[in-house]
Design an enzyme around this catalytic site. Structure first.
Site, short mmCIF file in Angstrom:
data_model
loop_
_atom_site.label_atom_id
_atom_site.label_comp_id
_atom_site.label_asym_id
_atom_site.label_seq_id
_atom_site.Cartn_x
_atom_site.Cartn_y
_atom_site.Cartn_z
CD GLU A 5 -5.40 1.28 -3.25
OE1 GLU A 5 -6.57 1.50 -2.91
OE2 GLU A 5 -4.47 1.16 -2.44
CG HIS B 245 -2.00 1.04 1.08
ND1 HIS B 245 -1.75 2.37 1.32
CD2 HIS B 245 -3.30 0.96 0.68
CE1 HIS B 245 -2.86 3.06 1.08
NE2 HIS B 245 -3.81 2.23 0.69
#
Ligand code: PGA
Length: 223
Positions: free
Chosen positions: A147, A81
Site C-alpha cells: 500500500e 498499516h
C-alpha cells in the site's frame, strides 16, 4: 478486504454485516471494523482486527489483547498499516506484534508501503525490502499488502505497471499471497485484480458503504 478504519458504530456495522451476509456468495471477503463494533456470530465474511496489543491481557491501558479478540473469534489481524506507523508504531513494536500473532496462529495481513518522497527518489524497492526484514516471510498464514502511502485515501492509485513490478519484486522474497491497497475503486478494481501476483485488494474509503463494497466485488468478478 475492507478496512473500515475509524468508521462505523456497532449499530451501523450490524447493518453493514447483514447486507454483506445477504449478498455474498463464495467470495473470500475480510472486514476489519473498529474494535468497538466487533460482532459475535458467524458471517459469510471473516471479521478481522485493525489493531491489537501483543499480549493475552494485562495492564495495558487502552489496548485490546488476545482475550478480547477471542471473545469474537477473531483470528485475522492487520499489522503495519501506514496510518498506525504514522502515529508512532515502530519496527520493534511491529516485530513484537508479528511474533505474537504468529505464535497465536493468526492470519496476518502485513502492510508495507513507501512515502511519496521515497517513491520520487526511486528508492521504493530497497525501502520495501527493509520493511520486510523483521518478519518471517515463510509464515504460512501471512498475506502481504503493498500500500503506497501516497495512494492511500488520496484518489491517486499506483499505475498497473508499478503495482505489477512491485508485486513481482515482493514475490521474490515470499510465497505469501500479495494484495494491493491504495485508492482502489470501481474504475480500477478489475484491472488491478488481473495483475499477475495480485491475489486481492485491501480497500479503505470505497468499502465503507456495504452496497458500494459489494458493487466493487461484482465489478471485479465481471471482468
Ligand atoms: P483507501 O485505503 O482505499 O481509502 O486508499 C486503503 C487502506 O488504507 O488500506
Amino acid at each position: 478486504m475492507a478496512n473500515l478504519k475509524c468508521n462505523h458504530t456497532r449499530k451501523s456495522f450490524k447493518e453493514y454485516a447483514q447486507i454483506l451476509d445477504e449478498n455474498l456468495e463464495n467470495e473470500e471477503v475480510f472486514v476489519f471494523p473498529p474494535s468497538s463494533a466487533f460482532l459475535e456470530g458467524r458471517f459469510k465474511f471473516t471479521q478481522g482486527a485493525q489493531n491489537f496489543y501483543p499480549a493475552k491481557n494485562g495492564s495495558f491501558t487502552g489496548e485490546i489483547g488476545q482475550d478480547m479478540l477471542d471473545e469474537f473469534s477473531i483470528k485475522t489481524v492487520l499489522i503495519g498499516h501506514s496510518e498506525r506507523r504514522a502515529i508512532g508504531e515502530n519496527e520493534e513494536q511491529l516485530k513484537a506484534k508479528f511474533e505474537y500473532a504468529k505464535k497465536a496462529g493468526f492470519k496476518i495481513i502485513y502492510c508495507i508501503g513507501e512515502s511519496e518522497e521515497i517513491f520520487e527518489k526511486g528508492k521504493t524497492k530497497e525501502f520495501l525490502k527493509s520493511q520486510l526484514e523483521n518478519i518471517d516471510l515463510n509464515y504460512d498464514n501471512l498475506i502481504i499488502a503493498y500500500e503506497p502511502i501516497w495512494a492511500i485515501g488520496t484518489g491517486k492509485t499506483a499505475s498497473i505497471e508499478i503495482i505489477e513490478d512491485i508485486l513481482n519484486y515482493i514475490s521474490k522474497f515470499s510465497k505469501s499471497s500479495l494484495l494491493y491497497g491504495g485508492s482502489v475503486n470501481e474504475k480500477n478494481i478489475s484491472e488491478i485484480s488481473k495483475i499477475k501476483n495480485c491475489s486481492g485488494v485491501l480497500i479503505g474509503t470505497a468499502s465503507w458503504d456495504a452496497k458500494a463494497f459489494l458493487k466493487l466485488m461484482n465489478v471485479a468478478k465481471e471482468n
